[in-house]
Design an enzyme around this catalytic site. Structure first.
Site, PDB file in Angstrom:
ATOM      1  N   ARG A 248       4.873  62.051  -1.995  1.00 43.37           N
ATOM      2  CA  ARG A 248       3.686  62.284  -2.824  1.00 43.37           C
ATOM      3  C   ARG A 248       4.086  62.397  -4.283  1.00 43.37           C
ATOM      4  O   ARG A 248       3.442  61.866  -5.174  1.00 43.37           O
ATOM      5  CB  ARG A 248       2.927  63.554  -2.387  1.00 43.37           C
ATOM      6  CG  ARG A 248       1.847  63.932  -3.405  1.00 43.37           C
ATOM      7  CD  ARG A 248       0.903  65.036  -2.963  1.00 43.37           C
ATOM      8  NE  ARG A 248       1.518  66.097  -2.207  1.00 43.37           N
ATOM      9  CZ  ARG A 248       2.297  67.063  -2.704  1.00 43.37           C
ATOM     10  NH1 ARG A 248       2.600  67.081  -4.001  1.00 43.37           N
ATOM     11  NH2 ARG A 248       2.791  67.986  -1.920  1.00 43.37           N
TER      12      ARG A 248
ATOM     13  N   TYR B  43     -19.501  50.004 -13.878  1.00 42.46           N
ATOM     14  CA  TYR B  43     -19.356  49.955 -12.428  1.00 42.46           C
ATOM     15  C   TYR B  43     -20.124  51.116 -11.800  1.00 42.46           C
ATOM     16  O   TYR B  43     -20.031  52.266 -12.254  1.00 42.46           O
ATOM     17  CB  TYR B  43     -17.866  50.019 -12.084  1.00 42.46           C
ATOM     18  CG  TYR B  43     -17.571  50.288 -10.634  1.00 42.46           C
ATOM     19  CD1 TYR B  43     -18.139  49.502  -9.636  1.00 42.46           C
ATOM     20  CD2 TYR B  43     -16.746  51.328 -10.255  1.00 42.46           C
ATOM     21  CE1 TYR B  43     -17.881  49.747  -8.306  1.00 42.46           C
ATOM     22  CE2 TYR B  43     -16.467  51.585  -8.927  1.00 42.46           C
ATOM     23  CZ  TYR B  43     -17.051  50.790  -7.953  1.00 42.46           C
ATOM     24  OH  TYR B  43     -16.802  51.049  -6.635  1.00 42.46           O
TER      25      TYR B  43
ATOM     26  N   ASP C 208     -11.654  50.741 -19.341  1.00 39.61           N
ATOM     27  CA  ASP C 208     -11.494  50.153 -18.018  1.00 39.61           C
ATOM     28  C   ASP C 208     -11.233  48.658 -18.232  1.00 39.61           C
ATOM     29  O   ASP C 208     -12.113  47.919 -18.661  1.00 39.61           O
ATOM     30  CB  ASP C 208     -12.765  50.375 -17.196  1.00 39.61           C
ATOM     31  CG  ASP C 208     -12.646  49.848 -15.772  1.00 39.61           C
ATOM     32  OD1 ASP C 208     -11.831  48.937 -15.534  1.00 39.61           O
ATOM     33  OD2 ASP C 208     -13.395  50.326 -14.897  1.00 39.61           O
TER      34      ASP C 208
ATOM     35  N   LYS D  97      -8.439  44.614  -7.678  1.00 39.34           N
ATOM     36  CA  LYS D  97      -9.063  43.383  -8.159  1.00 39.34           C
ATOM     37  C   LYS D  97      -8.002  42.352  -8.586  1.00 39.34           C
ATOM     38  O   LYS D  97      -7.214  41.932  -7.764  1.00 39.34           O
ATOM     39  CB  LYS D  97     -10.046  43.732  -9.276  1.00 39.34           C
ATOM     40  CG  LYS D  97     -10.973  44.926  -8.962  1.00 39.34           C
ATOM     41  CD  LYS D  97     -11.844  44.713  -7.746  1.00 39.34           C
ATOM     42  CE  LYS D  97     -12.981  45.707  -7.592  1.00 39.34           C
ATOM     43  NZ  LYS D  97     -12.637  47.116  -7.407  1.00 39.34           N
TER      44      LYS D  97
END
Length: 392
Positions: free
Chosen positions: A62, A115, A187, A212
């Site tokens: 982690r 978005y 973004d 994406k």
């Protein structure tokens, strides 16, 4: 909070071109075996040499994992930042950023075209913790300046935006942010670092859904944050570990693999999208086309200034309203009806009923007759023929 803006970032330690960095930066041959690709370290914990003696700094995956570390170094290099961080999704990256830099009572300016998941995060989740937000047209720097309040801490921008392909002037907004003493977040998902590098234009933090274009093959979900401010990078890394929404090793490996071909894929996405936008603009059943590469697009000149090319996303509106738009989506064959974007295959969707259903009834509501295309890398004549039959 007084904020020292990082200003222009000098990526002087990387002299190579983007295409070369994408393949080599942060990706040395594996020390143990000489493997030329960073292996998938599918491991949770690491042998320590004595109590607290860490080999290579790894103790628990982690906190850090070699596969993820390689991706994070690569992300930083491609965006010209000092620190890159990889997350389980784009929204996990956004959540980490917001919880790192915001406190109850703070305010954020968000775009009027964003978005749906980003809007939902602000409106349904973060707001409950005492963070307020207001909407501004980020393509107008004056509107953004007017929206900034004494308690504003962030200006949030998507350019090109989702799904209306709006363009915001990053340099102008960086100036607004600097004067107000707030941070500018961009973004960069639709453009990818190959087409646009917001940190070099004055942004403080870049956000990506690596699902994406960076992954590029519709086979992984991931997110990223990149910053040029090393102190902020340390804070984000602390919260990334403390909150735990990290990219797993296999997911990190898939994104790294995708990044190696980002440049050649984006060249084809952009070339195909330009042809398709031109065809749609001339089609009698199409009432409007949203593509920054068209000279009539209101953001065309700004996009030409800050982007290498105009991207692979095209949105358009059709005669006949919502039913006609849904019918076009249903008739398409090569364009697969589906959410998401940025993969090698072309996708078609109806934002009002699909990706942007969460903004219905808000300032971000999208037109009911809108169709969004993620133009893939197929042979463009086949894509043009498919759209023509779907429209006719």
């Amino acid at each position: 909070m007084s904020h020292q803006h990082s200003g222009q970032h000098d990526p002087g330690h990387h002299s190579e071109h983007f295409e070369t960095l994408a393949i080599h930066a942060g990706q040395p041959a594996d020390a143990g075996t000489g493997a030329v690709v960073t292996p998938i370290y599918q491991v949770s914990t690491y042998k320590q040499d004595g109590v607290g003696g860490l080999r290579g700094g790894y103790e628990y995956s982690r906190s850090a994992n070699p596969t993820r570390s390689a991706l994070e170094r690569n992300l930083a290099a491609l965006e010209g930042g000092s620190r890159g961080l990889a997350f389980a999704s784009g929204l996990a990256a956004e959540d980490c950023l917001l919880r790192t830099v915001l406190s109850p009572g703070d305010h954020v300016v968000i775009p009027n075209d964003a978005y749906g998941g980003t809007f939902r995060l602000f409106a349904k989740v973060v707001e409950r913790w005492g963070v307020s937000w207001s909407v501004a047209d980020t393509s107008d720097p004056r509107a953004v300046r007017d929206a900034v309040l004494p308690e504003t801490r962030l200006i949030w921008v998507e350019t090109p935006s989702n799904p209306l392909l709006g363009i915001s002037d990053i340099t102008a907004l960086a100036s607004v942010a600097q004067q107000a003493g707030v941070r500018l977040v961009v973004d960069n998902t639709f453009a990818s670092p190959y087409l646009q590098q917001p940190l070099a234009l004055g942004a403080d933090v870049v956000v990506h859904s690596t699902t994406k274009y960076m992954g590029g093959h519709s086979d992984v979900v991931g997110g990223a944050l990149i910053t040029a401010d090393s102190a902020l990078g340390d804070e984000l890394a602390y919260h990334q570990n403390a909150m735990g929404a990290i990219a797993g090793p296999f997911d990190a490996w898939l994104v790294s693999r995708g990044l190696k071909t980002l440049a050649v894929r984006m060249d084809r996405h952009c070339a195909n999208a330009e042809r398709i936008a031109g065809m749609l603009a001339a089609h009698p059943k199409v009432t409007q086309v949203y593509y920054p590469g068209l000279p009539e697009h209101p953001g065309h000149e700004v996009a030409a200034k800050q982007m290498k090319a105009f991207g692979g996303m095209v949105s358009f509106r059709v005669e006949g309203g919502e039913q006609a738009a849904v019918a076009v989506c249903d008739r398409a064959r090569l364009f697969t009806l589906g959410e998401s974007l940025g993969g090698v295959e072309s996708l078609i969707e109806h934002p009002g009923r699909m990706t942007h259903a969460s903004v219905a009834g808000s300032d971000l509501e999208v037109p009911a007759d809108l169709i969004r295309l993620s133009v893939g890398i197929e042979q463009v004549d086949d894509l043009l023929a498919d759209l023509k039959q779907a429209l006719d």
